[in-house]
Design an enzyme around this catalytic site. Structure first.
Site, mmCIF file in Angstrom:
data_model
loop_
_atom_site.group_PDB
_atom_site.id
_atom_site.type_symbol
_atom_site.label_atom_id
_atom_site.label_comp_id
_atom_site.label_asym_id
_atom_site.label_seq_id
_atom_site.Cartn_x
_atom_site.Cartn_y
_atom_site.Cartn_z
ATOM 1 N N ASP A 440 0.868 -1.180 0.000
ATOM 2 C CA ASP A 440 0.000 0.000 0.000
ATOM 3 C C ASP A 440 0.904 1.229 0.000
ATOM 4 O OD1 ASP A 440 -1.715 2.107 0.553
ATOM 5 O OD2 ASP A 440 -2.905 0.984 2.011
ATOM 6 N N HIS A 441 0.849 2.010 -1.082
ATOM 7 C CA HIS A 441 1.778 3.130 -1.225
ATOM 8 C C HIS A 441 1.482 4.279 -0.261
ATOM 9 C CE1 HIS A 441 5.193 4.785 -3.073
ATOM 10 N NE2 HIS A 441 4.940 4.473 -4.332
ATOM 11 N N ARG A 442 0.349 4.240 0.407
ATOM 12 C CA ARG A 442 0.092 5.250 1.447
ATOM 13 C C ARG A 442 0.957 4.981 2.675
ATOM 14 N NH1 ARG A 442 -6.217 4.303 2.237
ATOM 15 N NH2 ARG A 442 -5.336 2.193 2.335
#
Length: 471
Positions: A440-442
């Site tokens: 998850d790039h967040r």
């Protein structure tokens, strides 16, 4: 409500707010004697297959839901005569709120009830026989008469004798078991019986269209390529099969859609020489600590991932949308994706970060065996923090796995193959695999994701690093 002596057992919520469940099979029938906590049936919820114990002792008076039926939480599924009222039968006229409340109070200590969303009706299954009739009407011929007498004859004989997998096959093919002629020992309906019934209900091939009664005498013949194909007039819906999406498969589909469209996925790939890991696996199998325990390359991958999480705890996190916060987990519940007959499930090993390698191996073996047998408990399906999916067992090199909802990363482990590899300045045949890490790039940026994947790969190239990290 039931009369005195007849206790009614309602479907409980065996998970977290479940709405309904499918009755997979009954272990008891009317007239059977049951004891308190004796398993009476198996159900499939949106999370797992679960066996239900009886809260009453007595004689089974009536089974209210057939195998294969989907029942809402709180609905009665069985009545048991506890002998206190002389075995009186259930009264259809007695539906007083006070007695219903008494029954509910008696059942609550066994297991709690979940909230019931709304009353729903199941869409009737489309059966091939109906499709065949429709196809015949569409072609202008009279529909065949329904085979009601056969069904009534079987129904009069009592419940259909067959095995749960055969019941599932009949459901998938849209075959009414009561209308099937059994050929098995003791009147048992077999798979071949169901398939023959399904084939017998298939629509006949449509007749070729009749030539027009009047045609111009000098009309030129149409070229062969322009002639309409008879196949185009076939009702294709009669040749299609519809499979209801429910239970584990329905929940998995909803979770994957939610994950794919809420978490920004990034996937990185790494090829790794795992020759030394394979040698370490063979040595571990000979050690007494792993007696009667399956030792596989997946165990080494799991340990490498747990070591990487220890070094980079930020990858073991979740995103709190409401609070707009990142939640770092100081424990690792390691999820293992498993393909089962009921669909994909991801049970997890609780506190995997704190387990010695032999304990991790035993838990991994127990987890996968329970999943394949359809016996995973709802508790094992919740609370995961990071996941491994072993696509190599299907002969696949790599993939872009979708995150398990609420997790920051998932590692795909590809098949191990013999490949030419540069080793110590020479080209040699080595054991090579491909690792894929989706995150998850967040929560995980490219640098952190790359470090985690590189660490896992390095430890699989040199498994002694894992031993040193956990020394």
């Amino acid at each position: 409500m039931a009369q005195s002596g007849i206790q009614e057992f309602r479907l409980p919520d065996v998970g977290e707010g479940l709405v309904d469940a499918e009755i997979l099979q009954w272990y008891v029938q009317p007239g059977d004697r049951v004891e308190v906590n004796q398993m009476i049936c198996e159900i499939e919820t949106a999370k797992a297959a679960v066996e239900l114990p009886s809260p009453y002792a007595g004689t089974v008076h009536e089974v209210l839901a057939e195998a294969g039926a989907t029942v809402e939480v709180g609905s009665p599924i069985i009545r048991v005569d506890d002998g206190s009222g002389g075995g009186a039968s259930a009264s259809a006229e007695s539906a007083g709120a006070g007695s219903a409340g008494d029954t509910e109070e008696k059942e609550k200590p066994l297991v709690g009830y979940g909230e019931k969303a709304s009353s729903t009706k199941r869409r009737p299954r489309r059966r091939p026989a109906a499709a065949a009739n429709g196809g015949a009407q569409a072609n202008g011929s009279a529909p065949e008469a329904p085979a009601a007498p056969a069904a009534e004859a079987h129904e009069a004989q009592g419940p259909v004798l067959t095995k749960p997998p055969v019941r599932k096959l009949a459901k998938d093919l849209g075959v009414d078991l009561r209308a099937v002629d059994p050929t098995g020992e003791g009147g048992l309906v077999t798979r071949d019986d169901v398939r023959r019934a399904a084939e017998g209900a298939a629509p006949a091939a449509p007749a070729a269209p009749a030539a027009p009664s009047e045609a111009p005498a000098a009309a030129p013949a149409a070229p062969a390529s322009a002639a309409p194909s008879a196949a185009l007039s076939v009702d294709r819906s009669a040749l299609e099969e519809r499979i209801p999406v429910k239970g584990v498969r329905k929940r998995t589909a909803a979770a994957m859609v939610g994950s794919a469209f809420t978490a920004p996925h990034v996937t990185e790939f790494l090829q790794v020489d795992v020759t030394r890991t394979m040698k370490a696996v063979r040595r571990l199998r000979e050690r007494p600590e792993f007696a009667d325990t399956k030792v596989s390359p997946l165990l080494m991958v799991a340990r490498a991932l747990l070591t990487a999480v220890r070094r980079h705890p930020e990858v073991n996190a979740s995103w709190d949308e409401q609070a707009q916060e990142i939640v770092l987990k100081k424990y690792v519940n390691l999820g293992i994706a498993a393909a089962t007959e009921r669909g994909l499930v991801v049970p997890n090993i609780k506190d995997a970060h704190a387990k010695p390698l032999p304990d991790l191996a035993r838990d991994l073996q127990a987890l996968t065996e329970a999943a394949r047998a359809g016996k995973t408990s709802p508790a094992d399906m919740t609370g995961g923090t990071i996941t491994i999916t072993n696509v190599g067992v299907f002969g696949v090199d790599a993939g872009t796995p979708i995150l398990n909802p609420g997790e920051a990363a998932i590692l795909a482990f590809g098949q191990i193959r013999d490949m030419p590899w540069a080793h110590k300045g020479k080209l040699k045949l080595r054991k090579v695999t491909t690792l894929s890490l989706s995150f998850d790039h967040r929560l995980v940026d490219g640098e952190l994701g790359s470090k985690v994947l590189r660490d896992i790969g390095t430890m699989l190239e040199d498994p002694e690093q894992v031993a040193l990290a956990w020394g």
